[in-house]
Design a protein around this motif. Sequence first.
Motif, PDB file in Angstrom:
ATOM      1  N   PRO A  38      48.903  44.164  53.752  1.00  0.00           N
ATOM      2  CA  PRO A  38      48.987  42.966  52.736  1.00  0.00           C
ATOM      3  C   PRO A  38      49.390  41.849  53.641  1.00  0.00           C
ATOM      4  N   PRO A  39      49.189  40.569  53.007  1.00  0.00           N
ATOM      5  CA  PRO A  39      48.445  40.256  51.770  1.00  0.00           C
ATOM      6  C   PRO A  39      46.932  40.479  52.045  1.00  0.00           C
ATOM      7  N   ALA A  40      46.538  41.018  50.906  1.00  0.00           N
ATOM      8  CA  ALA A  40      44.989  41.466  51.020  1.00  0.00           C
ATOM      9  C   ALA A  40      44.256  40.971  49.605  1.00  0.00           C
ATOM     10  N   LEU A  41      42.949  40.748  49.718  1.00  0.00           N
ATOM     11  CA  LEU A  41      42.225  40.421  48.446  1.00  0.00           C
ATOM     12  C   LEU A  41      41.863  41.696  47.939  1.00  0.00           C
ATOM     13  N   SER A  42      42.275  42.082  46.700  1.00  0.00           N
ATOM     14  CA  SER A  42      42.040  43.440  46.311  1.00  0.00           C
ATOM     15  C   SER A  42      41.488  43.390  44.855  1.00  0.00           C
ATOM     16  N   GLU A  43      40.624  44.369  44.439  1.00  0.00           N
ATOM     17  CA  GLU A  43      40.243  44.532  42.927  1.00  0.00           C
ATOM     18  C   GLU A  43      41.359  44.851  42.138  1.00  0.00           C
ATOM     19  N   VAL A  44      41.591  44.218  41.051  1.00  0.00           N
ATOM     20  CA  VAL A  44      42.646  44.579  40.174  1.00  0.00           C
ATOM     21  C   VAL A  44      42.170  44.989  38.857  1.00  0.00           C
ATOM     22  N   LEU A  45      42.690  45.905  38.110  1.00  0.00           N
ATOM     23  CA  LEU A  45      42.249  46.111  36.821  1.00  0.00           C
ATOM     24  C   LEU A  45      43.456  45.640  35.801  1.00  0.00           C
ATOM     25  N   LEU A  46      43.155  44.849  34.740  1.00  0.00           N
ATOM     26  CA  LEU A  46      44.024  44.328  33.974  1.00  0.00           C
ATOM     27  C   LEU A  46      43.881  45.091  32.591  1.00  0.00           C
ATOM     28  N   ALA A  47      44.631  46.112  32.228  1.00  0.00           N
ATOM     29  CA  ALA A  47      44.554  46.636  30.941  1.00  0.00           C
ATOM     30  C   ALA A  47      44.558  45.694  29.627  1.00  0.00           C
ATOM     31  N   LYS A  48      43.468  45.995  28.845  1.00  0.00           N
ATOM     32  CA  LYS A  48      43.225  45.092  27.919  1.00  0.00           C
ATOM     33  C   LYS A  48      44.458  45.346  26.898  1.00  0.00           C
ATOM     34  N   ALA A  49      44.938  44.311  25.988  1.00  0.00           N
ATOM     35  CA  ALA A  49      45.990  44.235  25.071  1.00  0.00           C
ATOM     36  C   ALA A  49      46.456  45.607  24.431  1.00  0.00           C
ATOM     37  N   ASP A  50      45.427  46.133  23.710  1.00  0.00           N
ATOM     38  CA  ASP A  50      45.591  47.638  23.222  1.00  0.00           C
ATOM     39  C   ASP A  50      46.035  48.761  24.039  1.00  0.00           C
ATOM     40  N   ARG A  51      45.329  48.956  25.129  1.00  0.00           N
ATOM     41  CA  ARG A  51      45.574  49.678  26.440  1.00  0.00           C
ATOM     42  C   ARG A  51      47.060  49.566  27.042  1.00  0.00           C
ATOM     43  N   ALA A  52      47.187  48.260  27.324  1.00  0.00           N
ATOM     44  CA  ALA A  52      48.638  47.940  27.920  1.00  0.00           C
ATOM     45  C   ALA A  52      49.744  48.428  26.995  1.00  0.00           C
TER      46      ALA A  52
END
Length: 115
Positions: free
Chosen positions: A84-98
């Motif tokens: 790091p620092p590294a450009l990475s794919e990130v998943l953001l949980a939708k509101a209900d999942r979070a």
Amino acid sequence: MFERFSSGYYLGRLYVEPHEDERAVMHREQHEQVSEQLYDGDGPAPLVMKIGSTHVPVHAADGVPGRTVALPPSVLPATGVENPPALSEVLLAKADRAAQLLDLGSVGGDDPAGF
């Protein structure tokens, strides 16, 4: 910054970098924008991101560069991000999942990585 990915997540690309705070953080204004746009302002206080194989509660903070999520050194190994620092794919949980993950204690426990 994020686009629809599945029924439970949005997909984005952020720089992942270490920092010395004990919790994961991102640029305050971007955190607020994401919360407002994707959670209609009604989402959980921390955003929940899946980086590599771990879910991480991400809070707003000043002093973090834009398009960056800053993680405690103890969390980085669980994300699989090398050099790091590294450009990475990130998943953001939708509101209900979070909210579900936070309620189940899958993230946000005593350990910053949510283990």
